[in-house]
Scaffold this motif. Structure first.
Motif, PDB file in Angstrom:
ATOM      1  N   ILE A  43      39.270  24.086  -5.093  1.00  0.00           N
ATOM      2  CA  ILE A  43      37.900  24.158  -4.587  1.00  0.00           C
ATOM      3  C   ILE A  43      37.773  25.371  -3.681  1.00  0.00           C
ATOM      4  CG2 ILE A  43      36.097  23.005  -3.261  1.00  0.00           C
ATOM      5  CD1 ILE A  43      37.433  20.336  -3.948  1.00  0.00           C
ATOM      6  N   CYS A  44      36.855  26.275  -4.038  1.00  0.00           N
ATOM      7  CA  CYS A  44      36.503  27.392  -3.159  1.00  0.00           C
ATOM      8  C   CYS A  44      35.318  26.933  -2.313  1.00  0.00           C
ATOM      9  CB  CYS A  44      36.118  28.628  -3.956  1.00  0.00           C
ATOM     10  SG  CYS A  44      37.467  29.351  -4.914  1.00  0.00           S
ATOM     11  N   PRO A  45      35.515  26.708  -1.023  1.00  0.00           N
ATOM     12  CA  PRO A  45      34.427  26.190  -0.187  1.00  0.00           C
ATOM     13  C   PRO A  45      33.365  27.263   0.062  1.00  0.00           C
ATOM     14  CG  PRO A  45      36.296  26.770   1.179  1.00  0.00           C
ATOM     15  CD  PRO A  45      36.737  26.966  -0.247  1.00  0.00           C
ATOM     16  N   PRO A  46      32.199  26.861   0.513  1.00  0.00           N
ATOM     17  CA  PRO A  46      31.125  27.839   0.748  1.00  0.00           C
ATOM     18  C   PRO A  46      31.387  28.741   1.950  1.00  0.00           C
ATOM     19  CG  PRO A  46      30.447  25.649   1.454  1.00  0.00           C
ATOM     20  CD  PRO A  46      31.751  25.474   0.751  1.00  0.00           C
ATOM     21  N   ALA A 198      23.544  28.107  -0.554  1.00  0.00           N
ATOM     22  CA  ALA A 198      24.409  28.519   0.553  1.00  0.00           C
ATOM     23  C   ALA A 198      25.613  27.599   0.723  1.00  0.00           C
ATOM     24  CB  ALA A 198      23.598  28.565   1.849  1.00  0.00           C
ATOM     25  N   TRP A 199      25.429  26.309   0.492  1.00  0.00           N
ATOM     26  CA  TRP A 199      26.488  25.328   0.714  1.00  0.00           C
ATOM     27  C   TRP A 199      27.204  24.924  -0.576  1.00  0.00           C
ATOM     28  CZ3 TRP A 199      28.598  23.665   5.181  1.00  0.00           C
ATOM     29  CH2 TRP A 199      27.933  24.015   6.359  1.00  0.00           C
ATOM     30  N   LYS A 200      27.003  25.664  -1.635  1.00  0.00           N
ATOM     31  CA  LYS A 200      27.610  25.327  -2.919  1.00  0.00           C
ATOM     32  C   LYS A 200      29.091  25.719  -2.934  1.00  0.00           C
ATOM     33  CE  LYS A 200      25.243  26.326  -6.602  1.00  0.00           C
ATOM     34  NZ  LYS A 200      24.627  27.121  -7.701  1.00  0.00           N
ATOM     35  N   SER A 201      29.943  24.804  -3.399  1.00  0.00           N
ATOM     36  CA  SER A 201      31.366  25.094  -3.604  1.00  0.00           C
ATOM     37  C   SER A 201      31.619  25.378  -5.075  1.00  0.00           C
ATOM     38  CB  SER A 201      32.230  23.906  -3.168  1.00  0.00           C
ATOM     39  OG  SER A 201      32.104  23.647  -1.790  1.00  0.00           O
TER      40      SER A 201
END
Length: 210
Positions: A43-46, A198-201
Motif C-alpha cells: 500500500i502506497c499511502p497518500p 488527496a487521501w487516495k492510497s
C-alpha cells in the motif's frame, strides 16, 4: 487494485520488499508491505510515514494512524485558462479560491503574426502563473505554520512551468509531494470533491509462484 506474480524469494521479507518496490515504482510517501504465506500486499499511502517500522505479524496500526491524522493540506489545481486553490483540514475543505484567465488558442498562421501570437500567449501564461501564485499565497497564509503538505493537480507541463516561476512553490518545495491529483477542470466543484483524490492510497496485491 492490481494482481501481479512475483518469484518466491530466498529471504522472505528483504527480497519481497525489493521485488515489490521495483514493481510499484517510486513513491515519495513510502510503502506499507504486508507479507504472508505466498502472498504480499503493498500500500502506497497518500502521505508519508514518519518512521521506518518492521514488525512480525499483521500490524496495520501505523498505516491506520496515518490515515486518521488530521493533516492540513494545500491544494493547487491548474490548467491553462483556469486555476483553483484550496486548503483541506483532514477531509474538510476550509478555504478556497477559483478563477479563470483568458487564454488564446494556438495560432496556425506563420511569420510575424505567429511570433506575435506566441509572445502574447507566453505573456498570458506568465500572468496565469503569477495570479495563481498570488492566490495560493493569500489562501495558504493563515495556515502557514500548520501546513503539512502541498498537492498539485492538472497538466504536468503547466504545473512544471508554474512551480519554476512561483517563489511560493520554491519555498514550499520540501512540503510539495511529487504525486499529481487527477482532475479535469480546476473549479469549485472539483475542489469540493478533491479530498477523495488527496487521501487516495494505491493498493497492490502480489501472489508468489511456488
Amino acid at each position: 487494485m492490481r494482481d501481479d506474480r512475483i518469484p518466491r524469494p530466498a529471504r522472505p521479507h528483504d527480497d519481497v520488499l525489493s521485488l515489490v518496490a521495483q514493481s510499484v515504482g517510486e513513491s515519495d510517501t513510502g510503502l506499507a508491505l504486508f507479507v504472508g504465506e505466498g502472498r504480499a500486499l503493498a500500500i502506497c499511502p497518500p502521505f508519508p510515514f514518519k518512521d521506518d517500522i518492521s514488525r512480525a505479524g499483521f500490524v496495520a496500526s501505523p498505516l491506520l494512524r496515518l490515515l486518521d491524522t488530521e493533516l492540513v493540506i494545500g491544494v493547487i489545481l491548474l490548467r491553462l485558462g483556469r486555476y483553483a486553490v484550496g486548503v483541506l483540514r483532514g477531509t474538510d475543505l476550509v478555504s478556497t479560491k477559483t478563477a479563470g484567465r483568458y487564454m488564446k488558442n494556438r495560432h496556425r498562421a506563420g511569420g510575424q503574426s505567429q511570433r506575435r501570437f506566441e509572445r502574447s500567449r507566453e505573456r498570458l501564461i506568465r500572468e496565469l502563473y503569477d495570479k495563481t501564485c498570488e492566490t495560493a499565497s493569500t489562501i495558504f497564509k493563515p495556515y502557514a505554520k500548520s501546513l503539512d503538505y502541498i498537492l498539485l493537480g492538472g497538466e504536468n507541463a503547466t504545473l512544471s512551468g508554474f512551480t519554476e516561476r512561483c517563489r511560493l512553490m520554491q519555498s514550499l518545495s520540501g512540503k510539495t509531494l511529487a504525486r499529481r491529483l487527477t482532475i479535469d477542470h480546476p473549479n469549485q466543484k472539483t475542489l469540493e470533491n478533491i479530498a477523495f483524490e488527496a487521501w487516495k492510497s494505491r493498493v497492490y496485491s502480489f501472489q508468489s509462484i511456488r
